[in-house]
Design a protein around this motif. Structure first.
Motif, PDB file in Angstrom:
ATOM      1  N   PRO A 192       0.816  -1.232   0.000  1.00 45.42           N
ATOM      2  CA  PRO A 192       0.000   0.000   0.000  1.00 45.42           C
ATOM      3  C   PRO A 192       0.846   1.276   0.000  1.00 45.42           C
ATOM      4  O   PRO A 192       0.435   2.291  -0.585  1.00 45.42           O
ATOM      5  N   LYS A 193       2.025   1.237   0.611  1.00 45.91           N
ATOM      6  CA  LYS A 193       2.917   2.408   0.581  1.00 45.91           C
ATOM      7  C   LYS A 193       3.414   2.653  -0.836  1.00 45.91           C
ATOM      8  O   LYS A 193       3.491   3.799  -1.305  1.00 45.91           O
ATOM      9  N   LYS A 194       3.715   1.573  -1.534  1.00 44.08           N
ATOM     10  CA  LYS A 194       4.181   1.657  -2.921  1.00 44.08           C
ATOM     11  C   LYS A 194       3.092   2.262  -3.820  1.00 44.08           C
ATOM     12  O   LYS A 194       3.382   3.030  -4.738  1.00 44.08           O
ATOM     13  N   ARG A 195       1.838   1.943  -3.520  1.00 49.01           N
ATOM     14  CA  ARG A 195       0.715   2.447  -4.312  1.00 49.01           C
ATOM     15  C   ARG A 195       0.296   3.855  -3.890  1.00 49.01           C
ATOM     16  O   ARG A 195      -0.562   4.464  -4.535  1.00 49.01           O
ATOM     17  N   GLY A 196       0.860   4.335  -2.792  1.00 45.04           N
ATOM     18  CA  GLY A 196       0.514   5.674  -2.317  1.00 45.04           C
ATOM     19  C   GLY A 196      -0.846   5.749  -1.650  1.00 45.04           C
ATOM     20  O   GLY A 196      -1.490   6.817  -1.635  1.00 45.04           O
ATOM     21  N   ILE A 197      -1.304   4.619  -1.091  1.00 48.71           N
ATOM     22  CA  ILE A 197      -2.631   4.607  -0.455  1.00 48.71           C
ATOM     23  C   ILE A 197      -2.532   4.299   1.042  1.00 48.71           C
ATOM     24  O   ILE A 197      -3.539   3.966   1.681  1.00 48.71           O
ATOM     25  N   PHE A 198      -1.345   4.416   1.620  1.00 53.28           N
ATOM     26  CA  PHE A 198      -1.168   4.153   3.052  1.00 53.28           C
ATOM     27  C   PHE A 198      -1.262   5.460   3.840  1.00 53.28           C
ATOM     28  O   PHE A 198      -0.707   6.484   3.433  1.00 53.28           O
ATOM     29  N   ARG A 199      -1.967   5.418   4.963  1.00 59.52           N
ATOM     30  CA  ARG A 199      -2.123   6.623   5.779  1.00 59.52           C
ATOM     31  C   ARG A 199      -2.028   6.269   7.273  1.00 59.52           C
ATOM     32  O   ARG A 199      -2.675   5.321   7.730  1.00 59.52           O
ATOM     33  N   THR A 200      -1.226   7.025   8.001  1.00 60.34           N
ATOM     34  CA  THR A 200      -1.116   6.845   9.452  1.00 60.34           C
ATOM     35  C   THR A 200      -2.161   7.718  10.136  1.00 60.34           C
ATOM     36  O   THR A 200      -2.271   8.910   9.848  1.00 60.34           O
ATOM     37  N   ILE A 201      -2.930   7.108  11.030  1.00 58.18           N
ATOM     38  CA  ILE A 201      -4.033   7.797  11.706  1.00 58.18           C
ATOM     39  C   ILE A 201      -3.681   8.051  13.171  1.00 58.18           C
ATOM     40  O   ILE A 201      -3.298   7.133  13.900  1.00 58.18           O
ATOM     41  N   ASP A 202      -3.823   9.293  13.587  1.00 59.57           N
ATOM     42  CA  ASP A 202      -3.622   9.644  14.996  1.00 59.57           C
ATOM     43  C   ASP A 202      -4.997   9.843  15.632  1.00 59.57           C
ATOM     44  O   ASP A 202      -5.680  10.827  15.382  1.00 59.57           O
ATOM     45  N   SER A 203      -5.404   8.881  16.469  1.00 62.72           N
ATOM     46  CA  SER A 203      -6.724   8.951  17.101  1.00 62.72           C
ATOM     47  C   SER A 203      -6.704   9.760  18.387  1.00 62.72           C
ATOM     48  O   SER A 203      -7.740   9.979  19.008  1.00 62.72           O
ATOM     49  N   ALA A 204      -5.505  10.188  18.809  1.00 60.18           N
ATOM     50  CA  ALA A 204      -5.325  10.951  20.052  1.00 60.18           C
ATOM     51  C   ALA A 204      -5.680  10.122  21.292  1.00 60.18           C
ATOM     52  O   ALA A 204      -5.940  10.663  22.355  1.00 60.18           O
ATOM     53  N   ASN A 205      -5.703   8.804  21.125  1.00 61.28           N
ATOM     54  CA  ASN A 205      -5.941   7.908  22.257  1.00 61.28           C
ATOM     55  C   ASN A 205      -4.849   6.841  22.250  1.00 61.28           C
ATOM     56  O   ASN A 205      -4.764   6.046  21.317  1.00 61.28           O
ATOM     57  N   ASN A 206      -4.033   6.842  23.293  1.00 62.18           N
ATOM     58  CA  ASN A 206      -2.898   5.915  23.347  1.00 62.18           C
ATOM     59  C   ASN A 206      -3.194   4.642  24.130  1.00 62.18           C
ATOM     60  O   ASN A 206      -2.294   3.845  24.387  1.00 62.18           O
ATOM     61  N   LEU A 207      -4.451   4.440  24.522  1.00 61.03           N
ATOM     62  CA  LEU A 207      -4.802   3.250  25.305  1.00 61.03           C
ATOM     63  C   LEU A 207      -4.564   1.982  24.480  1.00 61.03           C
ATOM     64  O   LEU A 207      -4.950   1.903  23.320  1.00 61.03           O
ATOM     65  N   THR A 208      -3.921   0.999  25.100  1.00 58.86           N
ATOM     66  CA  THR A 208      -3.658  -0.278  24.444  1.00 58.86           C
ATOM     67  C   THR A 208      -4.211  -1.420  25.291  1.00 58.86           C
ATOM     68  O   THR A 208      -4.583  -1.225  26.451  1.00 58.86           O
ATOM     69  N   THR A 209      -4.246  -2.602  24.699  1.00 56.64           N
ATOM     70  CA  THR A 209      -4.674  -3.787  25.442  1.00 56.64           C
ATOM     71  C   THR A 209      -3.751  -4.020  26.631  1.00 56.64           C
ATOM     72  O   THR A 209      -4.197  -4.428  27.705  1.00 56.64           O
ATOM     73  N   ASP A 210      -2.459  -3.751  26.455  1.00 62.59           N
ATOM     74  CA  ASP A 210      -1.497  -3.877  27.564  1.00 62.59           C
ATOM     75  C   ASP A 210      -1.911  -3.008  28.753  1.00 62.59           C
ATOM     76  O   ASP A 210      -1.800  -3.433  29.905  1.00 62.59           O
ATOM     77  N   ASP A 211      -2.370  -1.791  28.465  1.00 62.46           N
ATOM     78  CA  ASP A 211      -2.778  -0.870  29.538  1.00 62.46           C
ATOM     79  C   ASP A 211      -3.956  -1.434  30.336  1.00 62.46           C
ATOM     80  O   ASP A 211      -4.014  -1.293  31.555  1.00 62.46           O
TER      81      ASP A 211
END
Length: 403
Positions: free
Chosen positions: A336-355
């Motif tokens: 997807p990066k090669k195709r130019g369709i990859f996007r990183t999303i910042d949800s402003a929530n850092n909660l993880t399953t570990d937490d």
């Protein structure tokens, strides 16, 4: 591949796909007016059992209102919740069968509450909810005939999920006979007078019918933007909801496909005792989310050409968490990066399953005490019900003898 669907109907109304149709299955008399339903609860550590209760409730009417109790109310009657009220409010809003959510709902359900929100009746599972002094919280609405019951989902409970988190083994899904797990069930789900049928641990058995009930989806429509995300989505929580909501907002007409990795794959990159929920449970959890249109069960770790072409993917999204390389050390998002369709999303929530796991471990004794207290109250009610039944039988026998 399980389609979920989330599209506007021809009359502009947003359709909560997965619920039974509100028209064709009901009599003409019922279709003349909207049947409004009320559900309430703590909705702490929301899982697919909660979602299934709300799905069943929605099938009994047309418009579902869900009341969620505050932290203070839950602490008073049950003990401290795992999640804050703001987190619990957001989780309930994200369940696709919910039409409206009420913050700070009273712990005891009264006719006043039902009338305030114009609800015909309330719906609860076939377990019992008790106040701090052991009274049935639905006593009043039951007495007035404005109470309905739905089936409790077997194989999942907060008790069970907590146990899996504390049992640090890779085989916890099939570890019901493990002595350590049995000790957990004794600590968390056994009062001084035996087991309550409502607080305890049971085995989850997936069926095709259950998946169909949660999915009942639709094909993408012309003009939809097909967005693909992948991951474990373990212990489906508020961090996942915030991420999927942001993904949903990436397009005017999004069709979000979630690829779920098999348990072995998740354990490879997460380690420890992950995933806490198996692939079948994670499937239902994700399908219940209103931002999800389709689920791929056992998606490949690498998002490759075949997958992108098959689903005609327009955009691939990933959160701010680190991307773990594939087994061959390659980047799973290279295509997807090669195709130019990859996007990183910042949800402003850092909660993880570990937490979440850390929250449970840090408060283990507190949760043990809470469950034992809850079950002790339930057992007291069961004993009282048995005594009342025996008394009624004795009175009936005496009446027959007099005739």
């Amino acid at each position: 591949m399980i389609r979920n669907g989330h599209h506007a109907t021809s009359d502009g109304r947003d359709e909560a796909v997965g619920s039974e149709p509100s028209g064709s299955l009901r009599s003409p008399e019922k279709r003349k007016r909207v049947v409004r339903l009320w559900c309430d609860g703590c909705y702490d550590m929301v899982h697919y059992g909660h979602s299934n209760q709300l799905r069943q409730a929605k099938a009994m009417g047309d418009y579902l209102i869900v009341g969620v109790h505050t932290d203070a109310e839950i602490s008073k009657h049950k003990g401290p919740p795992v999640f804050t009220q703001e987190e619990r409010y957001k989780m309930v809003r994200a369940i696709k069968w919910v039409d409206e959510m009420v913050e700070g709902a009273p712990y005891v359900t009264t006719l006043e509450t039902l009338d305030k929100y114009n609800c015909d009746f309330c719906v609860h599972g076939d377990d019992i909810t008790l106040t701090v002094d052991g009274k049935d919280t639905y006593e009043e609405v039951k007495r007035e005939g404005r109470y309905r019951e739905c089936k409790r989902t077997q194989g999942v409970s907060t008790t069970d999920l907590v146990g899996r988190m504390l049992l640090m083994t890779k085989a916890h899904h099939s570890n019901m006979d493990n002595p350590d797990y049995q000790q957990h069930t004794d600590n968390f789900g056994k009062g001084p007078k035996g087991h309550s049928p409502w607080t305890g641990v049971s085995q989850f058995l997936q069926t095709s019918q259950k998946i169909i009930q949660f999915a009942s989806g639709k094909e993408p429509l012309p003009g939809d933007t097909i967005i693909y995300v992948a991951g474990a989505f373990d212990l489906f929580h508020i961090g996942h909801v915030d991420f999927l909501e942001m993904v949903f907002k990436q397009a005017e007409r999004p069709y979000v496909i979630v690829g779920l990795h098999f348990d072995q794959e998740v354990n490879r990159y997460k380690g420890k005792n992950y995933p806490i929920m198996n692939i079948h449970e994670r499937t239902l959890s994700v399908l219940a989310c209103r931002y999800v249109s389709e689920v791929v069960i056992g998606a490949p770790y690498a998002v490759g050409k075949d997958l992108l072409d098959h689903f005609k993917v327009d955009l691939v999204c990933h959160g701010k968490t680190d991307v773990i390389p594939d087994k061959d050390k390659s980047d799973p998002y290279a295509e997807p990066k090669k195709r130019g369709i990859f996007r990183t999303i910042d949800s402003a929530n850092n909660l993880t399953t570990d937490d979440i796991v850390k929250r449970i471990i840090e408060n283990r004794l507190q949760f043990e005490a809470r469950n034992q207290k809850k079950e002790a109250k339930e057992m007291a009610v069961i004993e009282a019900m048995k005594r009342r039944e025996q008394q009624e039988q004795s009175e009936d026998a005496a009446q027959v003898a007099l005739q």
